[in-house]
Scaffold this motif. Structure first.
Motif, mmCIF file in Angstrom:
data_model
loop_
_atom_site.group_PDB
_atom_site.id
_atom_site.type_symbol
_atom_site.label_atom_id
_atom_site.label_comp_id
_atom_site.label_asym_id
_atom_site.label_seq_id
_atom_site.Cartn_x
_atom_site.Cartn_y
_atom_site.Cartn_z
ATOM 1 N N PRO A 40 0.792 -1.244 0.000
ATOM 2 C CA PRO A 40 0.000 0.000 0.000
ATOM 3 C C PRO A 40 0.820 1.288 0.000
ATOM 4 O O PRO A 40 0.280 2.342 -0.337
ATOM 5 N N VAL A 41 2.114 1.255 0.337
ATOM 6 C CA VAL A 41 2.907 2.488 0.287
ATOM 7 C C VAL A 41 3.430 2.782 -1.116
ATOM 8 O O VAL A 41 3.866 3.907 -1.379
ATOM 9 N N TRP A 53 10.442 6.732 12.663
ATOM 10 C CA TRP A 53 9.099 6.711 12.088
ATOM 11 C C TRP A 53 9.121 7.458 10.766
ATOM 12 O O TRP A 53 9.877 8.403 10.584
ATOM 13 N N ALA A 54 8.292 6.978 9.843
ATOM 14 C CA ALA A 54 8.167 7.591 8.521
ATOM 15 C C ALA A 54 6.696 7.609 8.152
ATOM 16 O O ALA A 54 5.988 6.613 8.344
ATOM 17 N N HIS A 55 6.230 8.755 7.637
ATOM 18 C CA HIS A 55 4.827 8.904 7.246
ATOM 19 C C HIS A 55 4.723 9.073 5.738
ATOM 20 O O HIS A 55 5.491 9.826 5.133
ATOM 21 N N PHE A 56 3.742 8.399 5.159
ATOM 22 C CA PHE A 56 3.533 8.343 3.719
ATOM 23 C C PHE A 56 2.117 8.793 3.369
ATOM 24 O O PHE A 56 1.190 8.566 4.135
ATOM 25 N N GLY A 57 1.965 9.388 2.192
ATOM 26 C CA GLY A 57 0.645 9.764 1.706
ATOM 27 C C GLY A 57 0.220 11.130 2.202
ATOM 28 O O GLY A 57 1.036 11.934 2.661
ATOM 29 N N GLY A 87 0.454 10.597 8.462
ATOM 30 C CA GLY A 87 0.227 10.206 7.082
ATOM 31 C C GLY A 87 -0.818 9.115 6.971
ATOM 32 O O GLY A 87 -1.274 8.563 7.974
ATOM 33 N N GLU A 88 -1.164 8.789 5.731
ATOM 34 C CA GLU A 88 -2.102 7.694 5.477
ATOM 35 C C GLU A 88 -1.537 6.377 5.996
ATOM 36 O O GLU A 88 -2.276 5.518 6.473
ATOM 37 N N ARG A 89 -0.249 6.214 5.855
ATOM 38 C CA ARG A 89 0.460 5.021 6.327
ATOM 39 C C ARG A 89 1.697 5.479 7.090
ATOM 40 O O ARG A 89 2.258 6.531 6.801
ATOM 41 N N ALA A 90 2.118 4.649 8.036
ATOM 42 C CA ALA A 90 3.344 4.922 8.781
ATOM 43 C C ALA A 90 4.116 3.626 8.957
ATOM 44 O O ALA A 90 3.526 2.543 9.052
#
Length: 167
Positions: free
Chosen positions: A17-18, A34-38, A54-57
């Motif tokens: 999903p990323v 930590w990393a946030h995506f979207g 984000g939408e995903r982490a």
């Protein structure tokens, strides 16, 4: 002999999903990346406030590195050194003191302007992975502990109440 807790197909399914999402920001809680995506959105915190997620982490609690054009830009051990390269002793986990903090701030500023987008994923056979991004970035995550009792990394939808995929 230790077995992988999740087969590669489950890891691939959890990380897929990323793909296509931009990396918005990175940071830390102690020595956890930590990393946030979207798209970023506000969610409630436990203490009654809100935070941007984000939408995903992905949370990483094992060695990792971010590379660009054959150079390590930031990596796990940067938590433990000052921006000048001096070892940090007791205060390595104070936000703002480490080389990680200074480089992550620069990267987050860059990512606000032109976020790298996840283009593909490579898996290894022991739970590690590489996320390949546009702009020639790559995040490598590599578990380095033979115990099955700890957590190496997780991926989830912050604030969504959905299950976390944990390795």
């Amino acid at each position: 002999m230790n077995e992988l807790r999740h087969p590669n197909s489950a890891i691939q399914q959890a990380l897929t999903p990323v793909v296509g999402l931009p990396l918005r920001c990175i940071g830390r809680a102690a020595n956890m990346l930590w990393a946030h995506f979207g798209e970023m959105r506000e969610v409630p915190t436990r203490n009654g406030g809100t935070k941007s997620v984000g939408e995903r982490a992905i949370h990483v609690q094992c060695p990792w590195r971010v590379c660009n054009l054959g150079r390590i830009v930031i990596a796990y051990h940067d938590f433990y050194y000052s921006p000048e390269g001096k070892p940090l002793k007791d205060d390595w986990d104070t936000l703002g003191k480490s080389r990680f903090d200074s480089v992550a701030d620069l990267l987050c500023t860059e990512f606000e302007k032109t976020p790298p987008v996840v283009t593909s994923i490579d898996l290894d056979d022991v739970g590690g992975f590489s996320l390949h991004f546009s702009h020639n970035y790559r995040l490598d995550v590599f578990p380095d502990d033979s115990s099955d009792s700890g957590e190496h990394w997780r991926i989830f939808e912050p604030g969504a109440g959905s299950k976390n995929f944990i390795l």
